[in-house]
Design a protein around this motif. Structure first.
Motif, PDB file in Angstrom:
ATOM      1  N   ILE A   2     -13.403   7.736 -20.319  1.00 14.12           N
ATOM      2  CA  ILE A   2     -12.261   7.835 -19.371  1.00 14.12           C
ATOM      3  C   ILE A   2     -11.483   6.565 -19.662  1.00 14.12           C
ATOM      4  N   ASP A   3     -10.128   6.792 -19.699  1.00 13.90           N
ATOM      5  CA  ASP A   3      -9.351   5.747 -19.811  1.00 13.90           C
ATOM      6  C   ASP A   3      -8.247   5.725 -18.538  1.00 13.90           C
ATOM      7  N   VAL A   4      -8.268   4.375 -18.072  1.00 10.44           N
ATOM      8  CA  VAL A   4      -7.538   4.177 -16.864  1.00 10.44           C
ATOM      9  C   VAL A   4      -6.249   3.149 -17.480  1.00 10.44           C
ATOM     10  N   VAL A   5      -5.208   3.371 -16.854  1.00  8.03           N
ATOM     11  CA  VAL A   5      -3.872   2.554 -17.174  1.00  8.03           C
ATOM     12  C   VAL A   5      -3.232   2.286 -15.706  1.00  8.03           C
ATOM     13  N   ARG A   6      -2.900   1.001 -15.496  1.00 13.21           N
ATOM     14  CA  ARG A   6      -2.399   0.689 -14.229  1.00 13.21           C
ATOM     15  C   ARG A   6      -1.591  -0.578 -14.381  1.00 13.21           C
ATOM     16  N   ASP A   7      -0.517  -0.444 -13.842  1.00 14.77           N
ATOM     17  CA  ASP A   7       0.586  -1.828 -13.800  1.00 14.77           C
ATOM     18  C   ASP A   7       0.445  -2.307 -12.516  1.00 14.77           C
ATOM     19  N   PHE A   8       0.477  -3.701 -12.398  1.00 15.19           N
ATOM     20  CA  PHE A   8       0.301  -4.724 -11.159  1.00 15.19           C
ATOM     21  C   PHE A   8       1.549  -5.720 -11.327  1.00 15.19           C
ATOM     22  N   ASP A   9       1.868  -5.930 -10.204  1.00 13.44           N
ATOM     23  CA  ASP A   9       3.197  -6.852  -9.943  1.00 13.44           C
ATOM     24  C   ASP A   9       2.601  -8.183  -9.805  1.00 13.44           C
TER      25      ASP A   9
ATOM     26  N   ALA B  93       0.722  -1.145  -0.184  1.00 14.75           N
ATOM     27  CA  ALA B  93      -0.065  -0.005   0.105  1.00 14.75           C
ATOM     28  C   ALA B  93       0.887   1.287  -0.050  1.00 14.75           C
ATOM     29  N   THR B  94       1.981   1.077   0.275  1.00 17.52           N
ATOM     30  CA  THR B  94       2.993   2.451   0.252  1.00 17.52           C
ATOM     31  C   THR B  94       3.928   2.469  -0.849  1.00 17.52           C
ATOM     32  N   VAL B  95       4.191   1.467  -1.761  1.00 12.88           N
ATOM     33  CA  VAL B  95       4.628   1.706  -2.971  1.00 12.88           C
ATOM     34  C   VAL B  95       3.991   2.471  -3.881  1.00 12.88           C
ATOM     35  N   PRO B  96       4.830   3.605  -4.228  1.00 11.73           N
ATOM     36  CA  PRO B  96       3.766   4.285  -5.437  1.00 11.73           C
ATOM     37  C   PRO B  96       3.523   3.614  -6.634  1.00 11.73           C
ATOM     38  N   ARG B  97       2.552   3.466  -7.134  1.00 11.23           N
ATOM     39  CA  ARG B  97       2.224   2.835  -8.391  1.00 11.23           C
ATOM     40  C   ARG B  97       1.312   3.733  -9.214  1.00 11.23           C
ATOM     41  N   PRO B  98       1.556   4.425 -10.307  1.00 11.11           N
ATOM     42  CA  PRO B  98       0.885   5.560 -10.563  1.00 11.11           C
ATOM     43  C   PRO B  98      -0.300   4.798 -11.590  1.00 11.11           C
ATOM     44  N   THR B  99      -1.468   5.303 -11.217  1.00 12.25           N
ATOM     45  CA  THR B  99      -2.760   5.007 -12.080  1.00 12.25           C
ATOM     46  C   THR B  99      -2.975   6.200 -12.897  1.00 12.25           C
ATOM     47  N   ARG B 100      -2.843   5.970 -14.131  1.00  7.59           N
ATOM     48  CA  ARG B 100      -2.987   6.980 -15.175  1.00  7.59           C
ATOM     49  C   ARG B 100      -4.628   7.121 -15.605  1.00  7.59           C
ATOM     50  N   ILE B 101      -5.287   8.407 -15.317  1.00  3.89           N
ATOM     51  CA  ILE B 101      -6.612   8.541 -15.636  1.00  3.89           C
ATOM     52  C   ILE B 101      -6.638   9.422 -16.512  1.00  3.89           C
ATOM     53  N   THR B 102      -7.299   9.401 -17.716  1.00  8.89           N
ATOM     54  CA  THR B 102      -7.462  10.587 -18.734  1.00  8.89           C
ATOM     55  C   THR B 102      -8.784  10.442 -19.079  1.00  8.89           C
ATOM     56  N   ALA B 103      -9.281  11.693 -19.128  1.00 17.31           N
ATOM     57  CA  ALA B 103     -10.685  12.205 -19.640  1.00 17.31           C
ATOM     58  C   ALA B 103     -10.327  13.411 -20.639  1.00 17.31           C
ATOM     59  N   VAL B 104     -10.551  13.295 -21.782  1.00 15.32           N
ATOM     60  CA  VAL B 104     -10.248  14.253 -22.747  1.00 15.32           C
ATOM     61  C   VAL B 104     -11.561  15.178 -22.496  1.00 15.32           C
ATOM     62  N   PRO B 105     -11.361  16.549 -22.404  1.00 16.10           N
ATOM     63  CA  PRO B 105     -12.343  17.589 -22.437  1.00 16.10           C
ATOM     64  C   PRO B 105     -13.532  17.368 -23.450  1.00 16.10           C
ATOM     65  N   GLY B 106     -14.768  17.322 -23.121  1.00 19.20           N
ATOM     66  CA  GLY B 106     -15.684  17.137 -23.872  1.00 19.20           C
ATOM     67  C   GLY B 106     -16.003  15.866 -24.461  1.00 19.20           C
ATOM     68  N   GLY B 107     -15.253  14.941 -24.314  1.00 15.64           N
ATOM     69  CA  GLY B 107     -15.458  13.721 -24.574  1.00 15.64           C
ATOM     70  C   GLY B 107     -16.412  12.761 -23.701  1.00 15.64           C
ATOM     71  N   PRO B 108     -17.106  11.770 -24.093  1.00 16.12           N
ATOM     72  CA  PRO B 108     -17.585  10.716 -23.179  1.00 16.12           C
ATOM     73  C   PRO B 108     -16.717   9.586 -22.725  1.00 16.12           C
TER      74      PRO B 108
ATOM     75  N   PHE C 287      -5.969  -6.656 -20.405  1.00 16.66           N
ATOM     76  CA  PHE C 287      -4.952  -7.479 -19.225  1.00 16.66           C
ATOM     77  C   PHE C 287      -3.882  -7.597 -20.088  1.00 16.66           C
ATOM     78  N   SER C 288      -2.870  -7.173 -19.924  1.00 15.47           N
ATOM     79  CA  SER C 288      -1.548  -7.423 -20.946  1.00 15.47           C
ATOM     80  C   SER C 288      -0.319  -7.845 -20.298  1.00 15.47           C
ATOM     81  N   ASP C 289       0.264  -8.857 -20.757  1.00 13.14           N
ATOM     82  CA  ASP C 289       1.611  -9.334 -20.091  1.00 13.14           C
ATOM     83  C   ASP C 289       2.696  -8.047 -20.363  1.00 13.14           C
ATOM     84  N   LEU C 290       3.240  -7.994 -19.231  1.00 10.15           N
ATOM     85  CA  LEU C 290       4.506  -7.215 -19.197  1.00 10.15           C
ATOM     86  C   LEU C 290       5.628  -7.937 -18.483  1.00 10.15           C
ATOM     87  N   PRO C 291       6.965  -7.598 -18.975  1.00  6.98           N
ATOM     88  CA  PRO C 291       7.947  -8.432 -18.570  1.00  6.98           C
ATOM     89  C   PRO C 291       7.898  -8.849 -16.913  1.00  6.98           C
TER      90      PRO C 291
END
Length: 168
Positions: free
Chosen positions: A24-31, A7-22, A118-122
């Protein structure tokens, strides 16, 4: 690593919402590999442990995570307040894709369509991408204003802990 450490390890969650569009895109990596992250989204016992803020107790009333299945869950405040959610699974392709609807029963008829990949990462890791489509930019903006980003981030931190502890 324990769930407290995770819970203390920073893992960025990228949340994108282009103004005026309907959308939301969320991208998050997991170990953890996609199979484990995918399972945490489809197994009601796991799902109830991580979805949303920790201050809410989640009870999954039913979850039939298959193409054509449905789900319903309730999140309860300690003071007795409740939030009910439901939806349908349009496609469940383990372990790489889920397409489903999501509806807060407190605002009936306002349904979003979510596509999760859900995509494979190294190193046995996973990248989760969620593309949410709302009926309008106004509805999308209302979800953001209600604190969706905070709930998503806190839930994913809780999922990190379950993955680190080998529970999920």
């Amino acid at each position: 690593m324990s769930s407290d450490d995770a819970a203390t390890v920073p893992r960025p969650t990228r949340i994108t919402a282009v103004p005026g569009g309907p959308h939301i895109d969320v991208v998050r990596d997991f170990d953890a590999p996609p199979e484990r992250v995918f399972a945490a989204h489809c197994d009601p016992a796991l799902f109830s442990q991580w979805i949303g803020p920790a201050r809410l107790i989640t009870v999954v009333e039913h979850m039939d995570a298959r193409t054509g299945g449905s789900y319903r869950f309730v999140q309860r405040e300690h003071d007795g307040g409740e939030y009910r959610f439901r939806g349908s699974f349009h496609e469940v392709a383990a372990p790489h894709r889920i397409v489903m609807t999501f509806e807060y029963e407190g605002a009936p008829g306002h349904v979003e369509l979510d596509t999760a990949s859900f995509s494979d990462l190294p190193d046995g890791r996973c990248r989760l991408r969620v593309h949410s489509t709302f009926e309008s930019a106004k509805e999308r903006d209302a979800v953001l204003a209600a604190g969706m980003a905070d709930g998503v981030e806190e839930g994913y931190r809780r999922l990190d802990g379950l993955l680190a502890d080998g529970i999920a």
